[in-house]
Motif scaffolding. Structure first.
Motif, PDB file in Angstrom:
ATOM      1  N   ASP A  14       0.820  -1.217   0.000  1.00 19.25           N
ATOM      2  CA  ASP A  14       0.000   0.000   0.000  1.00 19.25           C
ATOM      3  C   ASP A  14       0.852   1.264   0.000  1.00 19.25           C
ATOM      4  N   LEU A  15       2.138   1.135  -0.312  1.00 18.49           N
ATOM      5  CA  LEU A  15       3.055   2.275  -0.211  1.00 18.49           C
ATOM      6  C   LEU A  15       3.548   2.736  -1.582  1.00 18.49           C
ATOM      7  N   GLY A  16       2.712   2.585  -2.600  1.00 14.62           N
ATOM      8  CA  GLY A  16       3.096   3.008  -3.945  1.00 14.62           C
ATOM      9  C   GLY A  16       3.297   4.513  -4.041  1.00 14.62           C
ATOM     10  N   ASP A  17       4.102   4.931  -5.008  1.00 14.25           N
ATOM     11  CA  ASP A  17       4.476   6.346  -5.150  1.00 14.25           C
ATOM     12  C   ASP A  17       4.720   6.622  -6.628  1.00 14.25           C
ATOM     13  N   ASN A  18       3.634   6.826  -7.373  1.00 15.13           N
ATOM     14  CA  ASN A  18       3.761   7.013  -8.817  1.00 15.13           C
ATOM     15  C   ASN A  18       4.502   8.288  -9.186  1.00 15.13           C
ATOM     16  N   ALA A  19       4.594   9.236  -8.244  1.00 16.92           N
ATOM     17  CA  ALA A  19       5.266  10.510  -8.511  1.00 16.92           C
ATOM     18  C   ALA A  19       6.730  10.512  -8.074  1.00 16.92           C
ATOM     19  N   SER A  20       7.253   9.383  -7.644  1.00 19.35           N
ATOM     20  CA  SER A  20       8.638   9.359  -7.153  1.00 19.35           C
ATOM     21  C   SER A  20       9.609   9.826  -8.233  1.00 19.35           C
ATOM     22  N   PRO A  21      10.448  10.807  -7.904  1.00 25.51           N
ATOM     23  CA  PRO A  21      11.439  11.260  -8.894  1.00 25.51           C
ATOM     24  C   PRO A  21      12.516  10.219  -9.178  1.00 25.51           C
ATOM     25  N   TRP A  22      12.546   9.164  -8.392  1.00 29.33           N
ATOM     26  CA  TRP A  22      13.535   8.101  -8.565  1.00 29.33           C
ATOM     27  C   TRP A  22      12.966   6.936  -9.362  1.00 29.33           C
ATOM     28  N   GLY A  23      11.792   7.155  -9.963  1.00 28.63           N
ATOM     29  CA  GLY A  23      11.092   6.100 -10.674  1.00 28.63           C
ATOM     30  C   GLY A  23      10.082   5.460  -9.742  1.00 28.63           C
ATOM     31  N   ASN A  24       8.882   5.172 -10.261  1.00 27.23           N
ATOM     32  CA  ASN A  24       7.820   4.710  -9.367  1.00 27.23           C
ATOM     33  C   ASN A  24       8.081   3.339  -8.774  1.00 27.23           C
ATOM     34  N   ILE A  25       9.072   2.621  -9.290  1.00 22.60           N
ATOM     35  CA  ILE A  25       9.475   1.355  -8.664  1.00 22.60           C
ATOM     36  C   ILE A  25      10.177   1.602  -7.339  1.00 22.60           C
ATOM     37  N   HIS A  26      10.553   2.873  -7.093  1.00 22.58           N
ATOM     38  CA  HIS A  26      11.271   3.253  -5.878  1.00 22.58           C
ATOM     39  C   HIS A  26      10.449   4.244  -5.056  1.00 22.58           C
ATOM     40  N   PRO A  27       9.431   3.775  -4.342  1.00 24.76           N
ATOM     41  CA  PRO A  27       8.630   4.685  -3.522  1.00 24.76           C
ATOM     42  C   PRO A  27       9.463   5.326  -2.417  1.00 24.76           C
ATOM     43  N   ARG A  28       9.064   6.532  -2.030  1.00 20.85           N
ATOM     44  CA  ARG A  28       9.885   7.313  -1.099  1.00 20.85           C
ATOM     45  C   ARG A  28       9.569   7.070   0.375  1.00 20.85           C
ATOM     46  N   ASP A  29       8.445   6.450   0.678  1.00 23.88           N
ATOM     47  CA  ASP A  29       8.083   6.288   2.089  1.00 23.88           C
ATOM     48  C   ASP A  29       8.826   5.109   2.703  1.00 23.88           C
ATOM     49  N   LYS A  30      10.122   5.280   2.843  1.00 27.49           N
ATOM     50  CA  LYS A  30      10.938   4.221   3.449  1.00 27.49           C
ATOM     51  C   LYS A  30      10.839   4.242   4.974  1.00 27.49           C
ATOM     52  N   GLN A  31      10.349   5.352   5.532  1.00 24.11           N
ATOM     53  CA  GLN A  31      10.143   5.392   6.980  1.00 24.11           C
ATOM     54  C   GLN A  31       9.153   4.313   7.414  1.00 24.11           C
ATOM     55  N   GLU A  32       8.043   4.192   6.678  1.00 25.36           N
ATOM     56  CA  GLU A  32       7.027   3.214   7.056  1.00 25.36           C
ATOM     57  C   GLU A  32       7.518   1.789   6.802  1.00 25.36           C
ATOM     58  N   VAL A  33       8.285   1.600   5.748  1.00 21.04           N
ATOM     59  CA  VAL A  33       8.863   0.262   5.512  1.00 21.04           C
ATOM     60  C   VAL A  33       9.760  -0.121   6.689  1.00 21.04           C
ATOM     61  N   GLY A  34      10.628   0.794   7.095  1.00 23.15           N
ATOM     62  CA  GLY A  34      11.514   0.519   8.223  1.00 23.15           C
ATOM     63  C   GLY A  34      10.737   0.264   9.503  1.00 23.15           C
ATOM     64  N   ARG A  35       9.655   1.023   9.712  1.00 24.18           N
ATOM     65  CA  ARG A  35       8.844   0.837  10.921  1.00 24.18           C
ATOM     66  C   ARG A  35       8.193  -0.541  10.931  1.00 24.18           C
ATOM     67  N   ARG A  36       7.634  -0.944   9.804  1.00 25.74           N
ATOM     68  CA  ARG A  36       6.965  -2.246   9.747  1.00 25.74           C
ATOM     69  C   ARG A  36       7.963  -3.385   9.932  1.00 25.74           C
ATOM     70  N   LEU A  37       9.135  -3.253   9.347  1.00 24.29           N
ATOM     71  CA  LEU A  37      10.174  -4.273   9.566  1.00 24.29           C
ATOM     72  C   LEU A  37      10.560  -4.331  11.042  1.00 24.29           C
ATOM     73  N   SER A  38      10.621  -3.167  11.675  1.00 27.50           N
ATOM     74  CA  SER A  38      11.014  -3.142  13.088  1.00 27.50           C
ATOM     75  C   SER A  38       9.959  -3.795  13.971  1.00 27.50           C
ATOM     76  N   LEU A  39       8.689  -3.698  13.592  1.00 25.75           N
ATOM     77  CA  LEU A  39       7.640  -4.364  14.363  1.00 25.75           C
ATOM     78  C   LEU A  39       7.892  -5.867  14.411  1.00 25.75           C
ATOM     79  N   VAL A  40       8.277  -6.428  13.260  1.00 25.51           N
ATOM     80  CA  VAL A  40       8.561  -7.866  13.200  1.00 25.51           C
ATOM     81  C   VAL A  40       9.726  -8.197  14.126  1.00 25.51           C
ATOM     82  N   ALA A  41      10.796  -7.409  14.031  1.00 25.70           N
ATOM     83  CA  ALA A  41      11.982  -7.666  14.853  1.00 25.70           C
ATOM     84  C   ALA A  41      11.666  -7.528  16.338  1.00 25.70           C
ATOM     85  N   ARG A  42      10.882  -6.527  16.683  1.00 29.28           N
ATOM     86  CA  ARG A  42      10.580  -6.296  18.096  1.00 29.28           C
ATOM     87  C   ARG A  42       9.814  -7.467  18.703  1.00 29.28           C
TER      88      ARG A  42
END
Length: 489
Positions: free
Chosen positions: A335-363
């Motif tokens: 659910d973290l798509g980013d069609n407007a990403s200046p780095w190409g839409n394959i590279h969404p910018r919301d990496k904060q939420e990705v890191g947070r969700r990964l941390s939930l698993v680790a915790r």
């Protein structure tokens, strides 16, 4: 003259022999000042090279540990299990009198961050990346190491051929370098979350990734043989396993996070990915010698040729197959798509939420916190025909704290072809897929969808959710806010 020439040649031979015999004392380039070593109960290994068969003394925390280099000059010493803390110095001395020292060493938890370009994607490229990098100045007990993308190898290496960032204290400079350099945004935000939530235990983050790469490059020949994997374009099989993973096998780690799969979805054989991912995880663990936690990032949406919609959706579902293995978790980014990403839409910018969700698993898996990292999980479905309307009920597992379902509104974003967007789709007996109506919550764990004007005699034979290049995600946990996982049945 002849006698003097003979003496000169003899002296030259002695000098050359001395150069060959007395190698300089070195410490592995995977180690360094400012590093984090894995805390107890593990015994970190300090290793390097010296003269062949030389006696080596390693002094740490008022203790001296002795060893002897082998015939090739390789030596290693196990440091006693040490609680989180520091800083410490580690002094190394060879019998030739040479010395080396590692300074400002902390003990804590070491995490390896691997994969392709979405793991390589650096902090300054993320939303509010400049501010995030500045904030790193407040985290001196997070230490960073980034492997460079300049070395591939057809044989296992003992040293890294390329280093982008040697062990460094987290700071604006080390976290906020230029785009695609250092430091990995997902890795940084993941580590920062852990540090904030885990009583400030020092965190060591090793970023080892390479954009556009296939899982075959990160897998050993043993893992590849398990799945009968074929060759990959542009890079030899096992090339990055040999060059960017093997040099760390003597380094105890708490666990690994992984963001990879795009290349296999569009340029390989997606159906083999489940076997390949499980084989790689099992083989990495076998080579490290223990079943460390391994946390996968489920691929985010991206906007490309509709021909790739099915294989990309397939890989997302196959990524979940590794959950059969012990101590494996998954954080979804569907659910973290980013069609407007200046780095190409394959590279969404919301990496904060990705890191947070990964941390939930680790915790939960690593640190034993009683929190939920799972979203709703599809469990079963039923279908009936109401005249010319097909009605489907989909039931999700919401136990274990996942909580009741929440149905949110979502549409295919502007600029994204509707052909690659999907929410719920019904498969009919004539082999065609049709989009369902918006889901309606009919029970805390069940949603209902319909398709109208169904031809007489047609029945629903299959169901999918969020299974396309660009998933339209509407089903969430009302308790955690985490999305339901995609499925195809």
């Amino acid at each position: 003259k002849q006698k003097m020439k003979h003496i000169f040649m003899l002296l030259s031979t002695i000098a050359i022999t001395s150069q060959l015999t007395y190698a300089a004392l070195t410490i592995s380039n995977t180690l360094g000042n400012h590093m984090v070593l894995q805390r107890e109960p593990y015994s970190p290994i300090i290793y390097g090279t010296s003269d062949a068969n030389a006696a080596i003394d390693v002094s740490f925390n008022s203790k001296t540990i002795q060893t002897t280099a082998d015939a090739n000059g390789n030596w290693n010493v196990s440091i006693p299990p040490t609680p989180a803390g520091g800083p410490f110095s580690i002094n190394v001395k060879s019998e030739s009198g040479e010395t080396a020292v590692l300074e400002d060493v902390l003990f804590g938890d070491v995490w390896l961050c691997g994969g392709q370009s979405n793991m390589q994607f650096t902090t300054v490229m993320a939303y509010n990346g400049t501010a995030a990098a500045l904030e790193a100045n407040n985290y001196p007990n997070i230490r960073l190491f980034s492997v460079g993308q300049g070395t591939q190898s057809t044989t296992p290496l003992t040293q890294l051929g390329t280093i982008d960032l040697p062990w460094s204290v987290a700071s604006n400079a080390s976290v906020g370098a230029t785009a695609w350099s250092h430091f990995s945004a997902v890795c940084w935000f993941f580590g920062k979350e852990l540090y904030d939530q885990n009583n400030a235990v020092p965190i060591g983050l090793i970023s080892s990734n390479w954009g556009g790469t296939f899982i075959e490059a990160w897998s050993s020949p043993t893992a590849l043989a398990t799945c009968n994997s074929g060759s990959i374009p542009g890079m030899a099989d096992s090339a990055l396993w040999n060059a960017m993973i093997v040099p760390f096998l003597k380094t105890p780690i708490t666990g690994a996070i992984w963001y990879q799969g795009e290349s296999n979805a569009i340029g390989s054989t997606p159906a083999n990915y489940d076997c390949q991912q499980q084989a790689m995880i099992s083989d990495w663990r076998a080579n490290w010698g223990y079943d460390f936690p391994f946390i996968i990032t489920q691929l985010a949406p991206w906007n490309m040729d509709a021909a790739y919609s099915v294989p990309v959706a397939e890989v997302r579902v196959l990524q979940m197959g590794a959950l059969k293995l012990p101590r494996v978790g998954l954080a979804t980014a569907i659910d973290l798509g980013d069609n407007a990403s200046p780095w190409g839409n394959i590279h969404p910018r919301d990496k904060q939420e990705v890191g947070r969700r990964l941390s939930l698993v680790a915790r939960n898996i690593v640190y034993g916190e009683e929190l939920v990292w799972l979203g709703p999980i599809f469990q079963k479905w039923s279908t009936v025909m109401d005249g010319s309307t097909a009605v489907v009920n989909a039931t999700f597992f919401i136990g274990g704290g996942i909580g009741p379902l929440e149905v949110r509104e979502a549409l295919c974003p502007s600029g994204v072809d509707s052909k690659i967007c999907a929410n719920f789709l019904f498969l009919f007996s004539d082999g065609t897929w049709w989009p369902a109506s918006t889901a309606t919550l009919v029970a805390p764990d069940t949603v209902q969808m319909t398709v109208k004007d169904v031809l007489k005699g047609e029945t629903v034979t299959g169901l999918s959710y969020a299974s396309s290049l660009w998933p339209v995600v509407t089903i969430y946990s009302s308790s955690t806010g985490l999305p339901a996982y995609p499925f195809i049945i």
